[in-house]
Design an enzyme around this catalytic site. Structure first.
Site, mmCIF file in Angstrom:
data_model
loop_
_atom_site.group_PDB
_atom_site.id
_atom_site.type_symbol
_atom_site.label_atom_id
_atom_site.label_comp_id
_atom_site.label_asym_id
_atom_site.label_seq_id
_atom_site.Cartn_x
_atom_site.Cartn_y
_atom_site.Cartn_z
ATOM 1 N N LYS A 84 0.841 -1.198 0.000
ATOM 2 C CA LYS A 84 0.000 0.000 0.000
ATOM 3 C C LYS A 84 0.876 1.247 0.000
ATOM 4 C CE LYS A 84 -3.878 -2.266 2.309
ATOM 5 N NZ LYS A 84 -4.804 -2.279 3.463
ATOM 6 N N HIS A 120 -6.570 -14.198 0.797
ATOM 7 C CA HIS A 120 -6.304 -13.557 2.082
ATOM 8 C C HIS A 120 -6.236 -14.589 3.210
ATOM 9 C CE1 HIS A 120 -5.562 -9.439 3.158
ATOM 10 N NE2 HIS A 120 -6.199 -9.585 4.299
ATOM 11 N N ARG A 122 -2.749 -15.517 3.516
ATOM 12 C CA ARG A 122 -2.001 -14.464 4.213
ATOM 13 C C ARG A 122 -2.200 -14.587 5.729
ATOM 14 N NH1 ARG A 122 0.290 -9.251 3.614
ATOM 15 N NH2 ARG A 122 -0.586 -7.608 4.938
ATOM 16 N N HIS A 162 2.747 -4.337 7.235
ATOM 17 C CA HIS A 162 1.829 -3.494 8.005
ATOM 18 C C HIS A 162 2.538 -2.223 8.452
ATOM 19 C CE1 HIS A 162 -0.904 -7.096 9.285
ATOM 20 N NE2 HIS A 162 -1.246 -6.601 8.120
ATOM 21 N N TYR A 170 -3.302 -11.030 15.166
ATOM 22 C CA TYR A 170 -2.909 -12.433 15.015
ATOM 23 C C TYR A 170 -2.488 -13.051 16.347
ATOM 24 C CZ TYR A 170 -3.121 -11.484 10.051
ATOM 25 O OH TYR A 170 -3.561 -11.142 8.804
#
Length: 318
Positions: free
Chosen positions: A181, A253, A256, A279, A288
């Site tokens: 991103k 995802h 992931r 991130h 997580y």
């Protein structure tokens, strides 16, 4: 007076050029932004000076009850819509088109917290074993894609936009470079399974697929030799998941999530997992740790002889 539509277009341009936002992100923001402008137009408003927090609240309520889209929006969708509206008006304030941000103090309904769904290690092994069964060029491509997704925790958008130049399969520790991103670059190592699957694809399958196209540096190609789309990648994962008996539970995802969960269960630090996932904030990765804590709780409950009276009785009988 400056019209809202003009500033909206300028905002899109700034996101595209200065922020380096992906086309997928820009398309989502364009859709949300234009819907906000249409709502204001229905209220007889076309300039910043007449927009108030009451209009913002009314917009969120209209999305919530379904009067705009035809069906009620979920809490997560409302939060996303407000985020887009807030970003737009903050841009307008920064650029001097208005002095007040009408979104200040407006909050969306709290979204229920959903923990990521991760496969077990055995389920991943079953999935990848099924992937390796096909021999068509598209099968070999899909095998390499799934091995890469699980080996690196890549987002599907990062995987399908991968360039040949982003792979280094000949290094002692093979690595792949992703642009996440905001075009943030990160280099992620991969294991031998992913390296071998990618090498097989590049030698045996990609030249066949590329022969139908006009030439591209993208790693993953469709049957016409054009870059593989996100939709095709999702379909490939779903098809192989169905073969493995995991239908309805697996997406790119999911792999992931499984990557991150299995690393933490194996002893990796949360900071290392944050770097590997790309991130920006460690708080995003911390979800997580809750997943692994829940997993350990279930293991304890099922395995420890004093976890419950039922378990204790079972242990005494054995």
């Amino acid at each position: 007076m400056v019209r809202l539509e003009m500033v909206l277009e300028e905002w899109f341009m700034q996101m595209r050029i200065e922020k380096g936002a992906s086309q997928h992100t820009i398309s989502n923001y364009m859709r949300e932004g234009k819907r906000w402008i249409l709502f204001l137009d229905s209220q007889g408003i076309d300039t910043f000076d007449t927009v108030t927090s009451h209009h913002v609240t009314a917009y969120i309520e209209a999305l919530s009850n379904g009067s705009i889209t035809g069906k009620p929006s979920a809490a997560a969708s409302l939060a996303r819509a407000l985020s887009v509206v807030r970003s737009f008006h903050r841009f307008a304030v920064r650029e001097g088109y208005c002095s007040l941000d009408p979104t200040a103090g407006v909050h969306p309904p709290r979204a229920p917290e959903h923990l990521p769904k991760a496969l077990t290690i055995d389920e991943v092994a079953s999935l990848l074993a099924c992937a390796h069964k096909g021999e068509r060029p598209s099968d070999i491509r899909d095998t390499a894609l799934l091995e890469l997704l699980y080996a690196t925790g890549a987002r599907v958008s990062e995987a399908v936009s991968l360039s040949i130049d982003d792979l280094d399969l000949d290094a002692e520790l093979p690595v792949v470079r992703f642009f996440g991103k905001g075009r943030k670059e990160r280099v992620v190592p991969m294991g031998s399974y992913a390296r071998e699957a990618l090498a097989a694809y590049l030698v045996r399958a990609r030249p066949v697929l590329a022969a139908s196209g006009k030439g591209t540096h993208h790693v993953f190609l469709g049957l016409r030799g054009t870059p593989m789309s996100r939709q095709l990648a999702w379909a490939a994962v779903a098809r192989i998941a169905e073969m493995a008996g995991l239908n309805g539970r697996v997406s790119p995802h999911t792999l992931r999530h499984s990557f991150a969960t299995h690393l933490l269960e194996g002893g990796a630090s949360i900071r290392d997992v944050q770097e590997l996932l790309g991130h920006a904030h460690v708080q995003t990765t911390q979800i997580y740790t809750r997943v692994t804590a829940l997993t350990l709780r279930e293991v304890h409950r099922a395995s420890h002889p004093r976890a419950s009276r039922a378990a204790s009785a079972k242990a005494m009988m054995s």
